[in-house]
Design an enzyme around this catalytic site. Structure first.
Site, PDB file in Angstrom:
ATOM      1  N   LYS A  54      46.671  38.250  43.596  1.00 14.26           N
ATOM      2  CA  LYS A  54      47.757  38.637  44.318  1.00 14.26           C
ATOM      3  C   LYS A  54      48.718  37.614  43.753  1.00 14.26           C
ATOM      4  O   LYS A  54      49.896  38.877  44.399  1.00 14.26           O
ATOM      5  CB  LYS A  54      47.127  36.305  45.433  1.00 14.26           C
ATOM      6  CG  LYS A  54      46.048  36.754  46.233  1.00 14.26           C
ATOM      7  CD  LYS A  54      46.105  34.998  46.665  1.00 14.26           C
ATOM      8  CE  LYS A  54      45.117  35.432  47.663  1.00 14.26           C
ATOM      9  NZ  LYS A  54      43.727  34.092  48.074  1.00 14.26           N
ATOM     10  N   GLN A  98      45.581  27.852  47.490  1.00 11.81           N
ATOM     11  CA  GLN A  98      44.523  28.530  47.747  1.00 11.81           C
ATOM     12  C   GLN A  98      42.900  27.223  47.793  1.00 11.81           C
ATOM     13  O   GLN A  98      43.640  25.819  47.378  1.00 11.81           O
ATOM     14  CB  GLN A  98      43.831  29.023  45.580  1.00 11.81           C
ATOM     15  CG  GLN A  98      43.312  29.200  45.415  1.00 11.81           C
ATOM     16  CD  GLN A  98      42.678  30.841  46.276  1.00 11.81           C
ATOM     17  OE1 GLN A  98      43.527  31.211  46.185  1.00 11.81           O
ATOM     18  NE2 GLN A  98      41.899  31.343  46.643  1.00 11.81           N
ATOM     19  N   ASP A 121      49.376  33.495  55.844  1.00 11.07           N
ATOM     20  CA  ASP A 121      47.678  33.550  55.144  1.00 11.07           C
ATOM     21  C   ASP A 121      46.440  33.669  56.623  1.00 11.07           C
ATOM     22  O   ASP A 121      46.182  33.773  56.401  1.00 11.07           O
ATOM     23  CB  ASP A 121      46.247  32.309  54.531  1.00 11.07           C
ATOM     24  CG  ASP A 121      46.324  32.766  53.390  1.00 11.07           C
ATOM     25  OD1 ASP A 121      45.570  34.105  52.778  1.00 11.07           O
ATOM     26  OD2 ASP A 121      45.412  31.893  51.974  1.00 11.07           O
TER      27      ASP A 121
END
Ligand code: NAP
Length: 295
Positions: A54, A98, A121
């Site tokens: 990412k 994460q 997200d």
């Protein structure tokens, strides 16, 4: 005739090129630089590899990107404090924590602490609720990637029979909600299957578009697929290691057999996977524009 292979690598590449141009323009015309922070707790090798991917992509696209590594004994309170700091930081437009987090930290509490406007997200209940009523700001990345793959491969979703296998909060439920909206690239009749479904094949065999996110290697065999269906395989299963130690991956669909029956199919790897990070970048660019008052 063998199916057309829908390459997520190719589609993701096109979208990244568009984003690169948009980021350059945002900088030149508005002095806006999209900012993404990824918070990693502990040293889980898979998490490190996801976060690294990412950050690499964010840098390539010209973002302000920050990786915040925390020891796995960080307290929940300190982690919440960190999120609060980034919620208030004007250089940051997207916050990604994460998962999974260590057991002593309540994941739900942490995800709920992220400002929904920086939740790139798309997991915050505010964003999932907005998705449900057709007013989404940020779509969850993997389901959004599935929709983009369909749109950009010219697959008509309006009026199509879509069957989704899997009802998780991160893939199955959101992809169902996205595709049933009365919107472009959606407007489908969607059925969702799970382990409580009786005679799953009777559903999957009706699908014009079959989306599989079960996490079970080769759960979908050729006899479960309609001739000419479009098959999107979200599954990523590690089924061994190559001699060089690299993980051998396979999807939830028996690719070799199903490709002889489907009209189009995504491979694993190289299908949905590359789309997920790309949609995260798309959400971050959108957030930067929203925060700058440009949309
Ligand atoms: P999950 O949370 O484990 O959910 C799996 C879902 O599939 C559950 O709803 C389960 O039903 C259902 N299911 C499992 N086996 C089934 C079967 N034999 N028949 C019918 N339904 C079945 O998984 P997830 O997080 O959604 O992920 C699914 C897969 O996608 C995994 O392989 C994951 O690695 C992959 N994935 C890929 C990406 C990407 O970027 N490519 C992103 C996210 C996930 P119940 O609810 O009844 O248990």
């Amino acid at each position: 005739m063998a199916a057309k292979i829908i390459s997520g690598t190719e589609v993701a590449g096109q979208i990244r090129e568009e984003l690169r141009k948009e980021v350059t323009e945002l900088k030149e015309k508005h002095n806006v630089v999209p900012g993404l922070v990824t918070i990693l707790v502990g040293e889980n090798p898979a998490s490190i590899s996801y976060v690294t991917g990412k950050q690499k992509t964010a840098k390539e696209l010209g973002f302000y990107s920050l990786q915040d590594n925390q020891a796995d004994n960080i307290t929940e309170e300190s982690l919440l404090g960190l999120i609060d700091k980034y919620n208030k930081d004007p250089k940051i437009h997207g916050i990604l924590v994460q998962l999974p987090l260590p057991k002593h930290i309540n994941e739900t509490k942490v995800l709920y602490a992220i400002d929904p406007k920086k939740d790139v997200d798309g997991f915050h209940p505010v964003n999932l609720g907005k998705l449900m009523i057709g007013e989404a700001d940020y779509l969850p990345c993997t389901p959004a990637g599935v929709q983009q793959l369909l749109i950009r491969s010219g697959v008509e979703t309006s009026g199509a029979e879509v069957v989704v296998v899997g009802r998780s909060n991160i893939v199955g439920k959101p992809v169902t909600n996205i595709l049933l909206q009365k919107q472009k690239g959606a407007n489908a009749t969607v059925t969702i299957c799970h382990t409580g479904t009786k005679d799953m094949a009777s559903h999957t065999r009706r699908a014009d578009i079959l989306i599989v996110a079960a996490g079970k290697p080769k759960a979908i065999t050729a006899d479960m697929v309609k001739e000419g269906a479009v098959v999107i395989d979200v599954g990523v299963n590690r089924i061994g290691k190559s001699e060089s130690g690299k993980a051998i991956l396979c999807g939830d669909v028996d690719f070799e057999a199903v490709k002889e029956k489907a009209s189009a199919i995504t491979p694993v790897p190289g299908g949905v996977g590359p789309m997920t990070i790309t949609m995260l970048m798309m959400n971050t660019v959108k957030s930067a524009k929203v925060h700058a008052g440009l949309v």
